[in-house]
Every structure is written in C-alpha cells, then in structure tokens.
Design a protein around this motif. Structure first.
Motif, PDB file in Angstrom:
ATOM      1  N   UNK A 263      -9.661 -28.487  -1.764  1.00  0.00           N
ATOM      2  CA  UNK A 263      -8.479 -27.677  -1.897  1.00  0.00           C
ATOM      3  C   UNK A 263      -7.169 -28.323  -1.342  1.00  0.00           C
ATOM      4  N   UNK A 264      -7.391 -29.076  -0.517  1.00  0.00           N
ATOM      5  CA  UNK A 264      -6.206 -29.984   0.020  1.00  0.00           C
ATOM      6  C   UNK A 264      -6.122 -31.086  -0.977  1.00  0.00           C
ATOM      7  N   UNK A 265      -7.053 -31.731  -1.405  1.00  0.00           N
ATOM      8  CA  UNK A 265      -6.860 -32.868  -2.323  1.00  0.00           C
ATOM      9  C   UNK A 265      -6.065 -32.412  -3.840  1.00  0.00           C
ATOM     10  N   UNK A 266      -6.413 -31.067  -4.281  1.00  0.00           N
ATOM     11  CA  UNK A 266      -5.756 -30.762  -5.413  1.00  0.00           C
ATOM     12  C   UNK A 266      -4.512 -30.201  -5.170  1.00  0.00           C
ATOM     13  N   UNK A 267      -4.150 -29.556  -3.842  1.00  0.00           N
ATOM     14  CA  UNK A 267      -2.745 -29.449  -3.437  1.00  0.00           C
ATOM     15  C   UNK A 267      -1.994 -30.723  -3.351  1.00  0.00           C
ATOM     16  N   UNK A 268      -2.413 -31.836  -3.068  1.00  0.00           N
ATOM     17  CA  UNK A 268      -1.855 -32.887  -2.764  1.00  0.00           C
ATOM     18  C   UNK A 268      -1.560 -33.637  -4.259  1.00  0.00           C
ATOM     19  N   UNK A 269      -2.406 -33.515  -5.049  1.00  0.00           N
ATOM     20  CA  UNK A 269      -2.237 -34.110  -6.382  1.00  0.00           C
ATOM     21  C   UNK A 269      -1.283 -33.300  -7.379  1.00  0.00           C
ATOM     22  N   UNK A 270      -1.321 -31.918  -6.958  1.00  0.00           N
ATOM     23  CA  UNK A 270      -0.266 -31.188  -7.758  1.00  0.00           C
ATOM     24  C   UNK A 270       1.217 -31.668  -7.295  1.00  0.00           C
ATOM     25  N   UNK A 271       1.291 -31.772  -5.945  1.00  0.00           N
ATOM     26  CA  UNK A 271       2.613 -32.018  -5.234  1.00  0.00           C
ATOM     27  C   UNK A 271       3.043 -33.858  -5.775  1.00  0.00           C
ATOM     28  N   UNK A 272       2.004 -34.365  -5.729  1.00  0.00           N
ATOM     29  CA  UNK A 272       2.381 -35.822  -6.264  1.00  0.00           C
ATOM     30  C   UNK A 272       2.480 -35.934  -7.680  1.00  0.00           C
ATOM     31  N   UNK A 273       1.762 -35.385  -8.524  1.00  0.00           N
ATOM     32  CA  UNK A 273       2.136 -35.576 -10.015  1.00  0.00           C
ATOM     33  C   UNK A 273       2.684 -34.527 -10.642  1.00  0.00           C
ATOM     34  N   UNK A 274       3.183 -33.361 -10.043  1.00  0.00           N
ATOM     35  CA  UNK A 274       3.713 -32.298 -10.353  1.00  0.00           C
ATOM     36  C   UNK A 274       3.255 -31.851 -11.964  1.00  0.00           C
ATOM     37  N   UNK A 275       1.819 -31.551 -12.223  1.00  0.00           N
ATOM     38  CA  UNK A 275       1.463 -31.221 -13.369  1.00  0.00           C
ATOM     39  C   UNK A 275       0.236 -30.502 -13.104  1.00  0.00           C
ATOM     40  N   UNK A 276       0.383 -28.932 -13.360  1.00  0.00           N
ATOM     41  CA  UNK A 276      -0.682 -28.049 -13.066  1.00  0.00           C
ATOM     42  C   UNK A 276      -1.845 -28.303 -14.450  1.00  0.00           C
ATOM     43  N   UNK A 277      -1.023 -28.450 -15.585  1.00  0.00           N
ATOM     44  CA  UNK A 277      -1.812 -28.356 -16.773  1.00  0.00           C
ATOM     45  C   UNK A 277      -2.979 -29.384 -16.701  1.00  0.00           C
ATOM     46  N   UNK A 278      -2.654 -30.629 -16.096  1.00  0.00           N
ATOM     47  CA  UNK A 278      -3.398 -31.561 -15.900  1.00  0.00           C
ATOM     48  C   UNK A 278      -4.506 -31.492 -15.181  1.00  0.00           C
ATOM     49  N   UNK A 279      -4.330 -30.667 -13.943  1.00  0.00           N
ATOM     50  CA  UNK A 279      -5.264 -30.202 -12.929  1.00  0.00           C
ATOM     51  C   UNK A 279      -6.206 -29.266 -13.643  1.00  0.00           C
ATOM     52  N   UNK A 280      -5.772 -28.302 -14.232  1.00  0.00           N
ATOM     53  CA  UNK A 280      -6.468 -27.440 -15.084  1.00  0.00           C
ATOM     54  C   UNK A 280      -7.556 -27.973 -16.080  1.00  0.00           C
ATOM     55  N   UNK A 281      -6.945 -28.759 -16.781  1.00  0.00           N
ATOM     56  CA  UNK A 281      -7.590 -29.668 -17.836  1.00  0.00           C
ATOM     57  C   UNK A 281      -8.735 -30.382 -17.146  1.00  0.00           C
ATOM     58  N   UNK A 282      -8.145 -31.417 -16.010  1.00  0.00           N
ATOM     59  CA  UNK A 282      -9.481 -32.187 -15.216  1.00  0.00           C
ATOM     60  C   UNK A 282     -10.385 -31.181 -14.946  1.00  0.00           C
TER      61      UNK A 282
END
Length: 348
Positions: A263-282
């Motif tokens: 959960x913390x890692x995903x939140x940091x990745x969203x903040x870092x890359x600013x791309x929620x669609x990429x996280x959903x796809x991953x």
C-alpha cells in the motif's frame, strides 16, 4: 512550479483535514467496504466470535449491491450540483444511472442471475460507477482530475515511458510482497481462503480488473490526492494508504503484513509518477499474466528460485526508471519539497 489544479469556483485555501479524511473513509467504504466486511466475518469466525449463517451470507451479498447504488447515487448528485444541467439532460442522466446502478447491484448480489457471466458484468459496471464517483469526488472540491494523475498533474513529458516505469515498478513491488507473504505463511495462520474460485475466464478477468481499480484508484490515488490537497505530510498519506490496503486482507491474519508495504509503495509510485492508469494496468497485468508465471509454491527450493524472478524485476525497474525524464528521485527531503510545491494552491 506545478500546483494542484483548482477550478475558479473554489477557495484558495487547502482542503480541510477533516473533510479530506471523511472522503477518504467514504472512498474506502464504497470501494473496499464489501471486501473489508467479508474479511471481518472470516476473522471473527476464526476466533469463534460468530458462527457463519444465513445472515452473514446475506450481508456479504447485499453490501456490495448497496455500495454500487451508493456510489452511483453520490456521483449523480455531485454532478447535478456541480453542473446544474437542464431538466432534459438531468432526466436522461438519471434514467441511465438508475439502469446501470440497478443492473450492477443485481449482478454483484447474485439476484436474480447467480451466474459467472452476471458476476463479471457486475464487476465491469461497478468499475464504471467507481470512475464516475472518483471524478466527481475530486471535482466537488475543485480538484481537476487529469487523464492519468487525478489532481497531481503529470510527472514527465513522455507519458508512455512514465507509465511503463510506474507499471513495471508496481509489478516488482507486488512480486516482492508476495515473496514476503510466502515466508509469513510458515509462521502465521491463515484464517480463511481469499477467493472461492471463478466460474469462467470472463468472471476472473472482470474481477481482477475490479480489484485493480479499487486498490489503485480508490485506496491509493484518491487517498494521495485528497490528503495532498489537505497539505498533509508525506508520511501520513503513505501510512493511510498502507493501512487501507491491509484492511481487505485481514482474513490472512499476520501473513497479510506485506500489504502494508504494498500500500505504501503504490502510494509512493503514484505520487512519484503521477499515473494511476499505469498502476491499474500493472496490477491487472500481474494478476492475469505474471501471477500464473510465478505461481506460489511451498518448497524451499522454489521459494529461493523466485528471488531470481524478483531480482530480474527490479533490474527492469532500474532500466525503465532511467528512461523517465523527471527530477524526482527516492529522496525523502526532495519528496517533502515536491509535496509542498504540489500542494500550493494558485489564486482564483
């Protein structure tokens, strides 16, 4: 300097903390509420606090339907209040939403169609309503969602490379957390199985898509966006995202502690890359492709071999991240400065 985009009708003040947390709780309840309730029932039954019966079964079928209806109803009300559409347009939107919401509620509850196809359709309709809910929730407070970054704006000019880095990194994080969980299974009991199986490939695919949207959109991106708009410190929204990711997995007991890291890692990745669609796809790619390639095993030799896969995943992360044109690196001091810059509201 980039700032959170705020529409002209909103105040220049940050989002009140109590309001931000209230909507974080609402998003979590609508998105993961049914899973959290099911996890709570399994955990209580494991400790003999309750005995599963017809009532608990009924709640696990009805709560998802209520969540779908609440999700669509709130999105519709916020849309009407924000846009003030004419009578004909509002009537058409209301009829369409009622049909989608009613069909979705029936499908996810299993009444009157208790089939794998109906369950899959219910998940897909829920995804549509969750997307509308998230968008209207942010617009309600003047936060204009971008196509991929919600209220935080893009992290780099090359969107495809940024998306690739975000998705690959999330897959590596999930692989690492799964590996940790396999070791935790040896020391802590699992109270109940997580899934009852799927009746068809369509239901499986739709369920994985729904899981990806709930966890990455509502439990991650919306949380970060709202708490950033409230100017909360970085560590705070990382902690909130970690706890929210853990709650639907409590049926795993202490073996689910790896979801805190996820959960913390995903939140940091969203903040870092600013791309929620990429996280959903991953997340979706891991569930549908990667998980089958590295299916969990129990022999020590296989567990050691899985670390090789994890190592290669992180090598791919380094290569992908090197292609991203961004100055954001994994530095707490830099992250805090960026956070303050991103939550500086422009004047209307």
């Amino acid at each position: 300097m980039t700032a959170i985009s705020v529409s002209s009708h909103t105040t220049t003040q940050p989002l009140p903390t109590r309001t931000a947390y209230g909507y974080v709780a609402l998003a979590a309840a609508i998105g993961a509420g049914p899973s959290i309730w099911g996890s709570a029932v399994k955990l209580a039954a494991a400790y003999d606090f309750i005995t599963p019966n017809a009532w608990t079964d009924w709640t696990q079928e009805s709560i998802p339907a209520l969540a779908v209806l609440l999700c669509g109803g709130l999105a519709h009300d916020w849309w009407v209040a924000r846009t003030q559409p004419g009578p004909a347009r509002q009537r058409s939107a209301t009829i369409g939403l009622v049909l989608v919401g009613a069909l979705g509620a029936c499908c996810v509850s299993g009444w009157p169609w208790d089939t794998p196809t109906a369950a899959g359709v219910g998940k897909l309709l829920t995804i549509v309503l969750l997307g509308c809910f998230a968008r209207e929730l942010l617009l309600r407070h003047g936060i204009k969602p971008s196509r991929t970054g919600l209220g935080l704006g893009p992290a780099a000019d090359r969107e495809f490379v940024t998306a690739l880095a975000a998705g690959v990194t999330l897959i590596a994080v999930i692989l690492t957390c799964t590996q940790i969980r396999l070791y935790l299974f040896d020391y802590f009991p699992v109270y109940a199985p997580g899934a009852r199986g799927f009746g068809s490939p369509f239901q499986e695919t739709a369920t994985y898509a729904w899981t990806s949207v709930v966890e990455e959109l509502l439990l991650c991106a919306v949380v970060v966006t709202l708490l950033a708009a409230a100017r909360r410190p970085v560590w705070e929204w990382l902690l909130v995202a970690a706890v929210l990711r853990l709650m639907p997995h409590l049926y795993l007991g202490l073996s689910a502690l790896d979801t805190l890291l996820l959960g913390a890692g995903a939140a940091w990745l969203f903040y870092r890359y600013r791309d929620v669609l990429a996280l959903i796809a991953g997340h979706f790619t891991y569930n549908t492709v990667v998980m089958d390639l590295v299916s969990p095993t129990i022999t020590p030799a296989d567990l050691r071999a899985r670390w090789v896969v994890v190592a290669f995943a992180w090598i791919a992360v380094v290569l992908a991240d090197g292609l991203v044109k961004t100055t954001r690196r994994f530095s707490p001091a830099r992250a805090e400065r960026d956070h303050l810059a991103m939550t500086t509201f422009p004047h209307s």
